[in-house]
Design a protein around this motif. Structure first.
Motif, mmCIF file in Angstrom:
data_model
loop_
_atom_site.group_PDB
_atom_site.id
_atom_site.type_symbol
_atom_site.label_atom_id
_atom_site.label_comp_id
_atom_site.label_asym_id
_atom_site.label_seq_id
_atom_site.Cartn_x
_atom_site.Cartn_y
_atom_site.Cartn_z
ATOM 1 N N UNK A 33 7.758 3.974 -9.408
ATOM 2 C CA UNK A 33 6.685 4.857 -8.956
ATOM 3 C C UNK A 33 7.239 6.227 -8.566
ATOM 4 N N UNK A 34 6.579 7.267 -9.033
ATOM 5 C CA UNK A 34 7.040 8.629 -8.727
ATOM 6 C C UNK A 34 5.847 9.519 -8.391
ATOM 7 N N UNK A 35 5.896 10.131 -7.226
ATOM 8 C CA UNK A 35 4.857 11.070 -6.789
ATOM 9 C C UNK A 35 5.559 12.295 -6.208
ATOM 10 N N UNK A 36 5.212 13.478 -6.683
ATOM 11 C CA UNK A 36 5.788 14.700 -6.124
ATOM 12 C C UNK A 36 4.678 15.633 -5.681
ATOM 13 N N UNK A 37 4.974 16.417 -4.677
ATOM 14 C CA UNK A 37 3.999 17.337 -4.102
ATOM 15 C C UNK A 37 3.584 16.924 -2.708
ATOM 16 N N UNK A 38 3.575 15.604 -2.453
ATOM 17 C CA UNK A 38 3.306 15.079 -1.119
ATOM 18 C C UNK A 38 4.339 13.991 -0.830
ATOM 19 N N UNK A 39 4.574 13.758 0.445
ATOM 20 C CA UNK A 39 5.483 12.689 0.841
ATOM 21 C C UNK A 39 4.780 11.346 0.693
ATOM 22 N N UNK A 40 5.551 10.285 0.396
ATOM 23 C CA UNK A 40 4.972 8.946 0.290
ATOM 24 C C UNK A 40 5.835 7.935 1.036
ATOM 25 N N UNK A 72 -4.801 7.551 4.494
ATOM 26 C CA UNK A 72 -3.621 8.028 3.767
ATOM 27 C C UNK A 72 -3.235 7.163 2.568
ATOM 28 N N UNK A 73 -3.905 6.017 2.357
ATOM 29 C CA UNK A 73 -3.537 5.161 1.229
ATOM 30 C C UNK A 73 -3.910 5.827 -0.089
ATOM 31 N N UNK A 90 0.835 -1.192 0.000
ATOM 32 C CA UNK A 90 0.000 0.000 0.000
ATOM 33 C C UNK A 90 0.875 1.249 0.000
ATOM 34 N N UNK A 91 0.782 2.027 -1.068
ATOM 35 C CA UNK A 91 1.489 3.300 -1.125
ATOM 36 C C UNK A 91 0.653 4.321 -0.370
ATOM 37 N N UNK A 92 1.257 4.976 0.605
ATOM 38 C CA UNK A 92 0.522 5.933 1.435
ATOM 39 C C UNK A 92 1.140 7.318 1.353
ATOM 40 N N UNK A 93 0.312 8.324 1.575
ATOM 41 C CA UNK A 93 0.793 9.705 1.644
ATOM 42 C C UNK A 93 1.196 9.973 3.085
ATOM 43 N N UNK A 94 2.367 9.479 3.434
ATOM 44 C CA UNK A 94 2.896 9.591 4.796
ATOM 45 C C UNK A 94 4.395 9.835 4.750
ATOM 46 N N UNK A 95 4.934 10.201 5.905
ATOM 47 C CA UNK A 95 6.385 10.372 6.060
ATOM 48 C C UNK A 95 6.879 9.298 7.032
ATOM 49 N N UNK A 115 1.116 11.914 8.478
ATOM 50 C CA UNK A 115 0.383 12.051 7.212
ATOM 51 C C UNK A 115 0.854 13.258 6.415
ATOM 52 N N UNK A 116 0.700 13.176 5.092
ATOM 53 C CA UNK A 116 1.094 14.259 4.200
ATOM 54 C C UNK A 116 -0.071 14.572 3.277
ATOM 55 N N UNK A 117 -0.542 15.791 3.315
ATOM 56 C CA UNK A 117 -1.663 16.212 2.465
ATOM 57 C C UNK A 117 -1.208 17.328 1.543
#
Length: 458
Positions: free
Chosen positions: A411-418, A385-386, A338-343, A350-352
């Motif tokens: 996988x690449x996501x920018x703008x929020x931590x994952x 956060x998932x 599970x990829x989550x928007x967290x640090x 959580x990272x929003x």
């Protein structure tokens, strides 16, 4: 068959359910909060209707608003996904009362299995092996101490109406029981509106093994290959795989027999998952039953080639299951993370915020990404956060894990931590690679070592 179904959820699970409904030729209705107006599930549904403000209590778990949305759109059925109202027996009953079909088990079944102590008693009567513990509710610390002395420490104090770790405490001696009982009971009351508690014996060095099952109204039962969900943090699953390496064909056959006996005993209908703890000798003991589709259902679909949501809809529509137990074959191995928007480096804070860019590597055989994420999407602070489920399937466990590592790396996501870097490290861990982990491995061994290595790098 239904002509129109409302999906009472959001995010990746709403997208996943809507896709199957469309493939079945069924019109779809999405619900959304004011914060989710531009979400992917809203964009791909045939219709969408706002059910309230950003907080779940004002929208996704506002029962009157969700049912009103179903009535106003002429929906014939509601699929709840998981989380939110998916295991709320009152909501399921209200849905039926207005003449709409609930795609799930009957309200009384949800109520029975939702209360963990009632569920344990029901399973005992069905001759299903149950973890040793209290035979009824624990009302105060004196009763808790009496049970703990009878079964022996360590014990697990749990909320009868709970799930997901709320109101749960591991207790190792009398002083801890005296210190923790009142707080755990208050936490249970706050989260579930119910302060009934019960106690289980803590089984050390165990695995969390679960089996998904589906049963139609004609009494036909089909069990699916078991899943190993032992890698957990704070009682939340981090990685799931199927089949479980620790299971022999004889163990699997025994579990199928037990699960079939369990669902027949409670006259279950639709899909659910029975969760067990498996000890070092291979014995398994009932923990609880989830009366819904689960987050980790994709690994089951990958190793069977079946669409479990489609089967849910068929059963809810009153049709007979189109397959028998002997039709279910295990094809290779599947692993999910599970990829989550967290640090993770900051205690999983959580990272929003706005997602500036996202790339999820969906190409190649045996690759599946379940997500509602897109460039410019907003990660809201109000919900789980998932943000994606990354699933890999291949002939062997080793090949599936290697493929999953490649997927995570791309996988690449920018703008929020994952949680990407945490997952990459986890898939390099020897204990994980060699399948030498139990339910406490992540917290007791991996995380301390990983956090120590991070500190050294700084």
């Amino acid at each position: 068959m239904f002509k129109k179904v409302l999906v009472a959820n959001r995010g990746e699970v709403a997208v996943r359910v809507i896709r199957t409904l469309k493939e079945m030729g069924i019109k779809t209705v999405a619900i959304y909060s004011t914060a989710d107006k531009n979400s992917l599930h809203v964009q791909i549904a045939d219709e969408a209707i706002c059910v309230g403000g950003p907080k779940p209590v004002d929208s996704y778990i506002n029962m009157k608003n969700v049912i009103s949305a179903a009535v106003l759109t002429g929906s014939e059925a509601i699929h709840p996904g998981y989380g939110f109202l998916s295991e709320n027996d009152l909501f399921a009953e209200m849905v039926g009362d207005v003449g709409i079909k609930w795609i799930g088990p009957r309200p009384e079944t949800i109520d029975l299995m939702g209360n963990k102590e009632h569920a344990r008693n029901e399973m005992r009567q069905a001759d299903v092996p149950v973890i040793p513990g209290s035979l009824g509710y624990i009302h105060n610390v004196d009763e808790a101490l009496e049970v703990a002395h009878e079964i022996g420490y360590p014990v697990l104090l749990k909320a009868a109406a709970g799930g997901g770790g709320k109101g749960m405490r591991f207790i190792y001696h009398d002083e801890e029981m005296q210190e923790n009982f009142t707080n755990a009971q208050a936490e249970a009351k706050m989260n579930y509106g119910d302060d009934h508690m019960y106690i289980e014996k803590v089984m050390l060095d165990c695995r969390h093994i679960e089996m998904q099952v589906i049963r139609d109204q004609f009494g036909n039962v089909v069990c699916f290959p078991e899943r190993n969900c032992s890698l957990q943090r704070r009682n939340q699953k981090v990685m799931e795989e199927s089949p479980a390496v620790s299971m022999t064909p004889d163990m699997r056959a025994d579990m199928v027999d037990v699960v079939t006996k369990a669902v027949n005993a409670i006259d279950y209908e639709n899909t659910g998952t029975i969760e067990f703890l498996q000890d070092q000798e291979g014995n398994f003991f009932f923990m609880e039953m989830n009366t819904r589709i689960q987050v980790e259902h994709p690994v089951t679909e990958m190793v069977t080639g079946l669409d479990l949501v489609r089967l849910q809809v068929l059963v809810a529509a009153g049709e007979e299951l189109p397959l028998k137990q002997e039709d279910v074959k295990i094809q290779g191995h599947a692993v999910e993370m599970r990829l989550t928007a967290e640090k993770p480096e900051a205690n999983f804070a959580p990272s929003a915020g706005r997602v500036d860019f996202v790339f999820l590597p969906t190409g190649g055989p045996g690759v599946r990404i379940d997500s509602a994420l897109y460039n410019g999407d907003m990660i809201q602070p109000f919900y789980d956060s998932m943000i994606a489920k990354l699933i890999a399937h291949d002939d062997t466990r080793e090949e599936a894990i290697a493929k999953l590592a490649r997927i995570i790396d791309e996988t690449s996501v920018s703008g929020v931590a994952t949680s990407k870097n945490f997952q990459k490290a986890l898939l390099k861990d020897e204990g994980v690679l060699q399948d030498k982990f139990t339910t406490k491995y992540l917290e007791n061994k991996f995380l301390p070592e990983w956090e120590s290595s991070l500190a050294e790098e700084q």
